[in-house]
Write a protein that holds these residues in place. Structure first.
Motif, PDB file in Angstrom:
ATOM      1  N   ASN A 309       0.857  -1.189   0.000  1.00  0.00           N
ATOM      2  CA  ASN A 309       0.000   0.000   0.000  1.00  0.00           C
ATOM      3  C   ASN A 309       0.892   1.238   0.000  1.00  0.00           C
ATOM      4  OD1 ASN A 309      -1.722   2.160   0.729  1.00  0.00           O
ATOM      5  ND2 ASN A 309      -3.155   0.737   1.689  1.00  0.00           N
ATOM      6  N   LYS A 310       0.964   1.896  -1.158  1.00  0.00           N
ATOM      7  CA  LYS A 310       1.880   3.032  -1.310  1.00  0.00           C
ATOM      8  C   LYS A 310       1.492   4.224  -0.429  1.00  0.00           C
ATOM      9  CE  LYS A 310       4.152   1.110  -4.850  1.00  0.00           C
ATOM     10  NZ  LYS A 310       3.333  -0.074  -5.150  1.00  0.00           N
ATOM     11  N   THR A 311       0.193   4.394  -0.179  1.00  0.00           N
ATOM     12  CA  THR A 311      -0.247   5.553   0.611  1.00  0.00           C
ATOM     13  C   THR A 311       0.035   5.376   2.097  1.00  0.00           C
ATOM     14  OG1 THR A 311      -2.491   4.642   0.796  1.00  0.00           O
ATOM     15  CG2 THR A 311      -2.051   6.118  -1.055  1.00  0.00           C
ATOM     16  N   LYS A 312       0.052   4.134   2.584  1.00  0.00           N
ATOM     17  CA  LYS A 312       0.270   3.895   4.005  1.00  0.00           C
ATOM     18  C   LYS A 312       1.714   3.533   4.338  1.00  0.00           C
ATOM     19  CE  LYS A 312      -4.461   2.547   5.194  1.00  0.00           C
ATOM     20  NZ  LYS A 312      -5.322   1.501   5.788  1.00  0.00           N
ATOM     21  N   SER A 313       2.475   3.131   3.339  1.00  0.00           N
ATOM     22  CA  SER A 313       3.894   2.825   3.555  1.00  0.00           C
ATOM     23  C   SER A 313       4.708   4.110   3.443  1.00  0.00           C
ATOM     24  CB  SER A 313       4.383   1.799   2.525  1.00  0.00           C
ATOM     25  OG  SER A 313       3.647   0.598   2.617  1.00  0.00           O
ATOM     26  N   ALA A 314       5.843   4.145   4.142  1.00  0.00           N
ATOM     27  CA  ALA A 314       6.646   5.372   4.112  1.00  0.00           C
ATOM     28  C   ALA A 314       8.053   5.111   4.619  1.00  0.00           C
ATOM     29  CB  ALA A 314       5.985   6.459   4.956  1.00  0.00           C
ATOM     30  N   VAL A 315       8.968   6.020   4.229  1.00  0.00           N
ATOM     31  CA  VAL A 315      10.311   6.087   4.809  1.00  0.00           C
ATOM     32  C   VAL A 315      10.358   7.360   5.632  1.00  0.00           C
ATOM     33  CG1 VAL A 315      12.772   6.253   4.339  1.00  0.00           C
ATOM     34  CG2 VAL A 315      11.307   4.865   2.845  1.00  0.00           C
ATOM     35  N   ALA A 316      10.578   7.231   6.943  1.00  0.00           N
ATOM     36  CA  ALA A 316      10.489   8.404   7.824  1.00  0.00           C
ATOM     37  C   ALA A 316      11.222   8.130   9.129  1.00  0.00           C
ATOM     38  CB  ALA A 316       9.021   8.728   8.108  1.00  0.00           C
ATOM     39  N   PRO A 317      11.487   9.185   9.925  1.00  0.00           N
ATOM     40  CA  PRO A 317      12.033   8.962  11.274  1.00  0.00           C
ATOM     41  C   PRO A 317      11.097   8.074  12.081  1.00  0.00           C
ATOM     42  CG  PRO A 317      12.202  11.276  10.658  1.00  0.00           C
ATOM     43  CD  PRO A 317      11.387  10.624   9.597  1.00  0.00           C
ATOM     44  N   THR A 318      11.657   7.210  12.903  1.00  0.00           N
ATOM     45  CA  THR A 318      10.847   6.239  13.640  1.00  0.00           C
ATOM     46  C   THR A 318       9.807   6.903  14.541  1.00  0.00           C
ATOM     47  OG1 THR A 318      12.545   6.159  15.379  1.00  0.00           O
ATOM     48  CG2 THR A 318      12.658   4.497  13.644  1.00  0.00           C
ATOM     49  N   GLU A 319      10.148   8.081  15.093  1.00  0.00           N
ATOM     50  CA  GLU A 319       9.218   8.725  16.014  1.00  0.00           C
ATOM     51  C   GLU A 319       7.992   9.295  15.295  1.00  0.00           C
ATOM     52  OE1 GLU A 319      11.870  12.834  16.137  1.00  0.00           O
ATOM     53  OE2 GLU A 319      11.643  11.585  17.918  1.00  0.00           O
ATOM     54  N   GLU A 320       8.025   9.314  13.950  1.00  0.00           N
ATOM     55  CA  GLU A 320       6.883   9.796  13.185  1.00  0.00           C
ATOM     56  C   GLU A 320       5.977   8.668  12.714  1.00  0.00           C
ATOM     57  OE1 GLU A 320       8.183  12.205   9.955  1.00  0.00           O
ATOM     58  OE2 GLU A 320       9.316  13.619  11.237  1.00  0.00           O
ATOM     59  N   ARG A 321       6.417   7.426  12.900  1.00  0.00           N
ATOM     60  CA  ARG A 321       5.634   6.287  12.436  1.00  0.00           C
ATOM     61  C   ARG A 321       5.155   5.457  13.617  1.00  0.00           C
ATOM     62  NH1 ARG A 321       3.711   7.002   7.729  1.00  0.00           N
ATOM     63  NH2 ARG A 321       3.451   4.748   7.480  1.00  0.00           N
ATOM     64  N   LYS A 322       4.044   4.804  13.433  1.00  0.00           N
ATOM     65  CA  LYS A 322       3.465   3.990  14.493  1.00  0.00           C
ATOM     66  C   LYS A 322       3.836   2.532  14.270  1.00  0.00           C
ATOM     67  CE  LYS A 322      -0.999   3.559  14.383  1.00  0.00           C
ATOM     68  NZ  LYS A 322      -1.235   2.104  14.098  1.00  0.00           N
ATOM     69  N   PHE A 323       4.316   1.877  15.328  1.00  0.00           N
ATOM     70  CA  PHE A 323       4.632   0.448  15.264  1.00  0.00           C
ATOM     71  C   PHE A 323       3.984  -0.245  16.454  1.00  0.00           C
ATOM     72  CE2 PHE A 323       7.886  -3.085  15.936  1.00  0.00           C
ATOM     73  CZ  PHE A 323       7.348  -3.888  14.939  1.00  0.00           C
ATOM     74  N   LEU A 324       3.006  -1.099  16.161  1.00  0.00           N
ATOM     75  CA  LEU A 324       2.289  -1.847  17.193  1.00  0.00           C
ATOM     76  C   LEU A 324       1.694  -0.924  18.253  1.00  0.00           C
ATOM     77  CD1 LEU A 324       4.800  -4.821  17.578  1.00  0.00           C
ATOM     78  CD2 LEU A 324       2.749  -4.713  16.166  1.00  0.00           C
TER      79      LEU A 324
END
Length: 483
Positions: A309-324
């Motif tokens: 999913n191109k819209t939900k996938s991203a390359v970014a700083p970890t603090e800007e992305r949600k993991f679990l």
């Protein structure tokens, strides 16, 4: 899904030394493609190389002890009935009378799975998740297969895979992510697979499975489960791809196909953390992350026939992305993602709406929900956030109490009973403000203070936080005494 994990060195350590014959001689039904022909070739080769082992695999699945454990697990997991309406309570009385018949049908290849019952549920982040609920008998057979295949297949999975595996969980995945980020890899390639469970390619799954399952009867049965179809809104839908969430085998099959991704990442020497279809790859720069995103997207879409999913996938700083449900900060610490707090509030609103006529039931359900939420998010808890949640919950309960008053006189009586003077109670009740506005006034807050909610049994997240911190301080004091 909870199972007993076993350390596996060889097949002979798992399977009993029985010499029962294999009653099934069916050739696996290929897809009519080159992939199907390859799988059939693999099956013939594997079976001919060790037919006794192939026989034992099916015998172990159909053994009474294994079926009994599977039945107990299905009953313990509860769950809704499938298309036949049979409940887990019905299974408890059905199994002792029919287990031999069930075992024989699996052994001779006559067992036929029924279509799953399609159920759509809303996703926390928006959208719809498609579930497929097998009949309880199909869940029993899947569980029996899982108990035999899991230790064989799982032994080869990556150490960076944490979803749906015994002695592994989301907290351990987060612990690994923290360690990687703290070491300096604070850019993440956050991959989102579009409708992963609905789009898994059956031929690829069966191709991978043929490596581990040399018994043709068992191999065929698993393919039948994949192709059983789904009944949605009274219509039978024959599926050519996907492994619907809801059956005991689905998580293992999902990990089996995504193990290819793990092996690719390990071969390329990437540091990553995968929980089911949620995969984070950690790199040192955005440019490196973009290269990895392009490479892995190509691999997933060309080799595994999965869609990124191109819209939900991203390359970014970890603090800007949600993991679990968490943010992994630059220093390797965790914080609760705002979306996780929003979801908690949504569930609390539903609880209070459902139990709007009973304060006791509302508090009982609130406590269960808040306790489970705290158990998961305690590692990223921030006292200010918890204080805000506690205050919001108390205000919602004050609002609930005021809503239960049908008339102004009932509201005056309620406030007076909680220590408010009759004059101030009447002034508040007749002020013309809406219930939510009234629940935030000083008068109502003093009538139902924090101490009152504690007395009636409402859980307090700030208190849980303080207790956890004091325990951690005590542990640190014991392990690192001041000299």
């Amino acid at each position: 899904m909870v199972m007993e994990r076993q350390q596996v060195r060889s097949f002979h350590q798992i399977l009993p030394k029985r010499s029962d014959g294999n009653l099934c001689h069916a050739i696996p039904q290929g897809s009519g493609t080159v992939t199907g022909a390859i799988m059939e070739s693999q099956m013939k080769s594997a079976t001919s190389s060790n037919p006794a082992l192939a026989n034992r695999l099916l015998n172990e699945v159909c053994h009474q002890d294994n079926l009994k454990r599977a039945c107990d697990r299905v009953i313990k997991n509860r769950g809704k009935p499938g298309i036949d309406g049979m409940t887990v309570d019905d299974l408890a009385t059905w199994f002792p009378k029919h287990w031999e018949e069930l075992s024989a049908s699996v052994m001779n290849g006559s067992y036929r799975p029924q279509p799953v019952r399609g159920v759509r549920i809303p996703k926390p982040g928006g959208g719809i998740r498609q579930l497929g609920i097998p009949t309880v008998k199909d869940r029993l057979v899947q569980q029996a297969i899982l108990q035999v295949l899991y230790p064989i297949i799982d032994a080869g999975f990556s150490d960076s895979s944490y979803g749906f595996r015994t002695k592994r969980n989301a907290h351990l995945a987060l612990k690994r992510a923290k360690k990687i980020v703290a070491a300096g890899r604070n850019i993440v390639v956050d991959l989102d697979l579009e409708k992963f469970f609905d789009k898994v390619n059956h031929d690829i799954i069966m191709n991978r499975l043929a490596i581990h399952v040399s018994n043709k009867c068992l191999y065929d049965l698993i393919r039948l489960f994949l192709k059983a179809g789904m009944i949605q809104d009274g219509i039978l839908i024959r599926n050519k791809e996907g492994t619907p969430q809801g059956g005991p085998l689905s998580p293992l099959l999902a990990n089996l196909i995504l193990d290819d991704l793990d092996k690719k990442l390990e071969k390329d020497k990437h540091l990553f953390c995968r929980y089911a279809d949620d995969c984070n790859i950690f790199v040192k720069s955005v440019r490196a992350g973009e290269r990895v995103m392009q490479s892995i997207t190509k691999f997933l879409e060309s080799k595994l026939k999965l869609t990124v999913n191109k819209t939900k996938s991203a390359v970014a700083p970890t603090e800007e992305r949600k993991f679990l449900g968490y943010h992994v900060l630059n220093n390797g610490r965790l914080s609760i993602a705002p979306q996780s707090i929003t979801r908690l509030k949504i569930s609390i609103r539903k609880i209070l709406h459902t139990n709007r006529n009973s304060l006791d039931l509302a508090i009982s359900e609130l406590n269960r929900r808040m306790t489970s939420w705290w158990a998961y998010f305690r590692f990223g808890a921030n006292k200010a956030h918890l204080r805000s949640i506690d205050g919001w919950v108390r205000r919602k309960l004050r609002s609930l109490m005021l809503k239960q008053c049908q008339t102004t006189e009932e509201m005056i009586t309620l406030l007076s009973r909680h220590g408010v003077s009759p004059r101030l109670a009447r002034f508040t009740a007749t002020s013309g403000q809406k219930v939510w506005a009234l629940s935030g006034t000083i008068t109502v807050s003093r009538a139902m203070p924090t101490r009152w909610f504690e007395d009636i049994g409402l859980e307090n997240l700030v208190q849980k936080y303080d207790l956890l911190q004091s325990r951690l301080a005590e542990i640190r004091k014991r392990t690192d005494p001041v000299i």
